[in-house]
Design a protein around this motif. Structure first.
Motif, PDB file in Angstrom:
ATOM      1  N   THR A 258       0.821  -1.212   0.000  1.00 14.42           N
ATOM      2  CA  THR A 258       0.000   0.000   0.000  1.00 14.42           C
ATOM      3  C   THR A 258       0.851   1.257   0.000  1.00 14.42           C
ATOM      4  OG1 THR A 258      -0.135  -0.060   2.419  1.00 14.42           O
ATOM      5  CG2 THR A 258      -1.912  -1.139   1.192  1.00 14.42           C
ATOM      6  N   PHE A 259       2.173   1.079  -0.053  1.00 18.16           N
ATOM      7  CA  PHE A 259       3.085   2.225  -0.007  1.00 18.16           C
ATOM      8  C   PHE A 259       3.912   2.348  -1.281  1.00 18.16           C
ATOM      9  CE2 PHE A 259       1.975   1.292   4.335  1.00 18.16           C
ATOM     10  CZ  PHE A 259       1.816   2.548   4.914  1.00 18.16           C
ATOM     11  N   ASP A 260       3.433   1.748  -2.366  1.00 17.92           N
ATOM     12  CA  ASP A 260       4.083   1.868  -3.679  1.00 17.92           C
ATOM     13  C   ASP A 260       5.547   1.425  -3.659  1.00 17.92           C
ATOM     14  OD1 ASP A 260       1.749   2.918  -4.872  1.00 17.92           O
ATOM     15  OD2 ASP A 260       2.241   4.907  -4.109  1.00 17.92           O
ATOM     16  N   ILE A 261       5.816   0.386  -2.890  1.00 19.26           N
ATOM     17  CA  ILE A 261       7.180  -0.138  -2.817  1.00 19.26           C
ATOM     18  C   ILE A 261       7.652  -0.606  -4.188  1.00 19.26           C
ATOM     19  CG2 ILE A 261       8.597  -2.007  -1.864  1.00 19.26           C
ATOM     20  CD1 ILE A 261       6.876  -1.820   0.674  1.00 19.26           C
ATOM     21  N   SER A 262       6.769  -1.306  -4.911  1.00 16.93           N
ATOM     22  CA  SER A 262       7.184  -1.875  -6.192  1.00 16.93           C
ATOM     23  C   SER A 262       7.536  -0.816  -7.227  1.00 16.93           C
ATOM     24  CB  SER A 262       6.095  -2.804  -6.753  1.00 16.93           C
ATOM     25  OG  SER A 262       4.960  -2.071  -7.170  1.00 16.93           O
ATOM     26  N   ASN A 263       6.980   0.390  -7.078  1.00 15.84           N
ATOM     27  CA  ASN A 263       7.281   1.462  -8.024  1.00 15.84           C
ATOM     28  C   ASN A 263       8.706   1.995  -7.856  1.00 15.84           C
ATOM     29  OD1 ASN A 263       4.688   1.279  -9.008  1.00 15.84           O
ATOM     30  ND2 ASN A 263       3.893   2.906  -7.711  1.00 15.84           N
ATOM     31  N   GLN A 264       9.363   1.603  -6.770  1.00 16.62           N
ATOM     32  CA  GLN A 264      10.728   2.051  -6.514  1.00 16.62           C
ATOM     33  C   GLN A 264      11.765   0.988  -6.891  1.00 16.62           C
ATOM     34  OE1 GLN A 264      10.887   3.408  -2.375  1.00 16.62           O
ATOM     35  NE2 GLN A 264       8.715   3.911  -2.483  1.00 16.62           N
ATOM     36  N   PHE A 265      11.297  -0.179  -7.331  1.00 15.71           N
ATOM     37  CA  PHE A 265      12.232  -1.243  -7.696  1.00 15.71           C
ATOM     38  C   PHE A 265      13.056  -0.845  -8.923  1.00 15.71           C
ATOM     39  CE2 PHE A 265       9.228  -4.773  -5.961  1.00 15.71           C
ATOM     40  CZ  PHE A 265       9.603  -4.445  -4.670  1.00 15.71           C
ATOM     41  N   THR A 266      14.270  -1.359  -8.987  1.00 17.92           N
ATOM     42  CA  THR A 266      15.111  -1.205 -10.160  1.00 17.92           C
ATOM     43  C   THR A 266      15.390  -2.579 -10.756  1.00 17.92           C
ATOM     44  OG1 THR A 266      17.100  -1.262  -8.778  1.00 17.92           O
ATOM     45  CG2 THR A 266      16.192   0.901  -9.316  1.00 17.92           C
TER      46      THR A 266
ATOM     47  N   ARG B 238      -4.718  -4.709  10.172  1.00 12.92           N
ATOM     48  CA  ARG B 238      -3.459  -4.002  10.285  1.00 12.92           C
ATOM     49  C   ARG B 238      -2.325  -4.646   9.485  1.00 12.92           C
ATOM     50  NH1 ARG B 238      -2.786  -3.663  15.799  1.00 12.92           N
ATOM     51  NH2 ARG B 238      -4.439  -2.108  15.779  1.00 12.92           N
ATOM     52  N   PRO B 239      -2.189  -5.980   9.466  1.00  9.40           N
ATOM     53  CA  PRO B 239      -1.099  -6.553   8.665  1.00  9.40           C
ATOM     54  C   PRO B 239      -1.221  -6.247   7.177  1.00  9.40           C
ATOM     55  CG  PRO B 239      -1.971  -8.154  10.223  1.00  9.40           C
ATOM     56  CD  PRO B 239      -2.914  -6.980  10.218  1.00  9.40           C
ATOM     57  N   LEU B 240      -2.439  -5.976   6.717  1.00  9.90           N
ATOM     58  CA  LEU B 240      -2.635  -5.686   5.307  1.00  9.90           C
ATOM     59  C   LEU B 240      -2.264  -4.244   4.968  1.00  9.90           C
ATOM     60  CD1 LEU B 240      -6.119  -7.345   4.731  1.00  9.90           C
ATOM     61  CD2 LEU B 240      -3.883  -8.317   4.214  1.00  9.90           C
ATOM     62  N   LEU B 241      -2.337  -3.382   5.947  1.00  2.74           N
ATOM     63  CA  LEU B 241      -2.198  -1.967   5.670  1.00  2.74           C
ATOM     64  C   LEU B 241      -0.902  -1.354   6.192  1.00  2.74           C
ATOM     65  CD1 LEU B 241      -5.833  -0.871   6.619  1.00  2.74           C
ATOM     66  CD2 LEU B 241      -4.986  -1.664   4.420  1.00  2.74           C
ATOM     67  N   SER B 242      -0.192  -2.057   7.065  1.00  3.81           N
ATOM     68  CA  SER B 242       0.982  -1.476   7.689  1.00  3.81           C
ATOM     69  C   SER B 242       2.257  -1.770   6.923  1.00  3.81           C
ATOM     70  CB  SER B 242       1.130  -2.017   9.122  1.00  3.81           C
ATOM     71  OG  SER B 242      -0.003  -1.698   9.894  1.00  3.81           O
ATOM     72  N   PRO B 243       3.198  -0.838   6.911  1.00  3.20           N
ATOM     73  CA  PRO B 243       4.496  -1.106   6.276  1.00  3.20           C
ATOM     74  C   PRO B 243       5.294  -2.059   7.138  1.00  3.20           C
ATOM     75  CG  PRO B 243       4.533   1.006   7.387  1.00  3.20           C
ATOM     76  CD  PRO B 243       3.115   0.520   7.474  1.00  3.20           C
ATOM     77  N   PRO B 244       6.213  -2.846   6.541  1.00  9.88           N
ATOM     78  CA  PRO B 244       7.032  -3.766   7.321  1.00  9.88           C
ATOM     79  C   PRO B 244       8.003  -3.019   8.213  1.00  9.88           C
ATOM     80  CG  PRO B 244       7.805  -3.654   5.068  1.00  9.88           C
ATOM     81  CD  PRO B 244       6.507  -2.882   5.123  1.00  9.88           C
ATOM     82  N   THR B 245       8.327  -3.610   9.361  1.00 11.67           N
ATOM     83  CA  THR B 245       9.223  -2.955  10.297  1.00 11.67           C
ATOM     84  C   THR B 245      10.481  -3.764  10.556  1.00 11.67           C
ATOM     85  OG1 THR B 245       8.016  -3.971  12.138  1.00 11.67           O
ATOM     86  CG2 THR B 245       7.348  -1.756  11.457  1.00 11.67           C
ATOM     87  N   THR B 246      10.495  -5.051  10.204  1.00 15.77           N
ATOM     88  CA  THR B 246      11.664  -5.887  10.430  1.00 15.77           C
ATOM     89  C   THR B 246      12.031  -6.627   9.167  1.00 15.77           C
ATOM     90  OG1 THR B 246      10.277  -7.726  11.161  1.00 15.77           O
ATOM     91  CG2 THR B 246      11.097  -6.223  12.858  1.00 15.77           C
ATOM     92  N   LYS B 247      13.293  -7.029   9.070  1.00 19.17           N
ATOM     93  CA  LYS B 247      13.741  -7.781   7.918  1.00 19.17           C
ATOM     94  C   LYS B 247      13.426  -9.255   8.117  1.00 19.17           C
ATOM     95  CE  LYS B 247      17.396  -4.691   6.358  1.00 19.17           C
ATOM     96  NZ  LYS B 247      18.813  -4.581   5.988  1.00 19.17           N
ATOM     97  N   PRO B 248      13.145  -9.977   7.025  1.00 23.63           N
ATOM     98  CA  PRO B 248      12.804 -11.385   7.134  1.00 23.63           C
ATOM     99  C   PRO B 248      14.011 -12.226   7.519  1.00 23.63           C
ATOM    100  CG  PRO B 248      13.042 -10.774   4.856  1.00 23.63           C
ATOM    101  CD  PRO B 248      13.164  -9.510   5.660  1.00 23.63           C
TER     102      PRO B 248
END
Length: 199
Positions: free
Chosen positions: A35-43, A179-189
């Motif tokens: 929901t934060f357009d992460i994919s639009n920043q991919f290279t 909330r899991p659907l709408l929140s940005p991630p906070t930790t690395k997998p």
């Protein structure tokens, strides 16, 4: 219970649908959606992971009993369109509602449609398996996916309009179930690299 296809669906455009279960799940952790357009920043070359129970051999049609996953590399829409047009000699527009990923020798395949394209770095669902080469990993054509961020407003609206929750809670992002659907991630997998889908 219900199935909610995107109103603009016309394959391969807007290849989305939301399924409402007839009862809540208690043992499945929802994944964050883009929901934060992460994919639009991919290279180009960004590592992404596709998973599913699709065939591991497009010729024999054998289906796995366990979940398969493999790593692909992000490809810009322009590069994806050019690759498809070069190989097929036919125009193929990769629109804003789509995205592509590719890697030599591996791909999603028949039966993987509707499955996830996942960014492990941000722990976010960025795409939905839509289509690809008729021969899966036999031919060098990129997989294409429905880009989640492009319809984020429709996803949230559909969930909030059809799930039995207070719409104000849904709008204010204070409902724990959403909330899991709408929140940005906070930790690395964590974890090791996934196995490769092989024919």
């Amino acid at each position: 219970t219900g199935i909610f296809p995107h109103p603009y669906f016309f394959f391969p455009e807007y290849d989305y649908a939301i399924i409402q279960l007839d009862h809540p799940t208690t043992d499945i952790k929802p994944v964050a959606i883009d929901t934060f357009d992460i994919s639009n920043q991919f290279t180009k070359g960004k590592d992404l992971f596709v998973a599913g129970f699709g065939t591991t051999n497009p010729i024999l049609g054998s289906m796995p009993e366990t979940l398969q996953q493999t790593m692909l590399e992000y490809l810009t829409n322009e590069e994806c369109s050019q690759t498809w047009e070069m190989v097929t000699t036919m125009p193929f527009d990769i629109s804003d509602s789509m995205m592509c990923a590719d890697r030599q020798g591996v791909s999603g395949c028949y039966g993987d449609s509707g499955g996830p394209l996942y960014d492990r770095e941000s722990q976010t669902l960025v795409g939905i398996v839509s289509g690809g080469s008729p021969g899966c990993n036999i031919f060098t054509l990129p997989n294409f996916f429905a880009r989640v961020s492009h319809v984020k407003d429709w996803i949230i609206s559909t969930i909030c309009s059809n799930v039995a929750v207070d719409s104000e809670l849904c709008t204010n992002n204070s409902n724990p179930s959403l909330r899991p659907l709408l929140s940005p991630p906070t930790t690395k997998p964590r974890g090791t690299a996934p196995p490769t889908i092989k024919p």
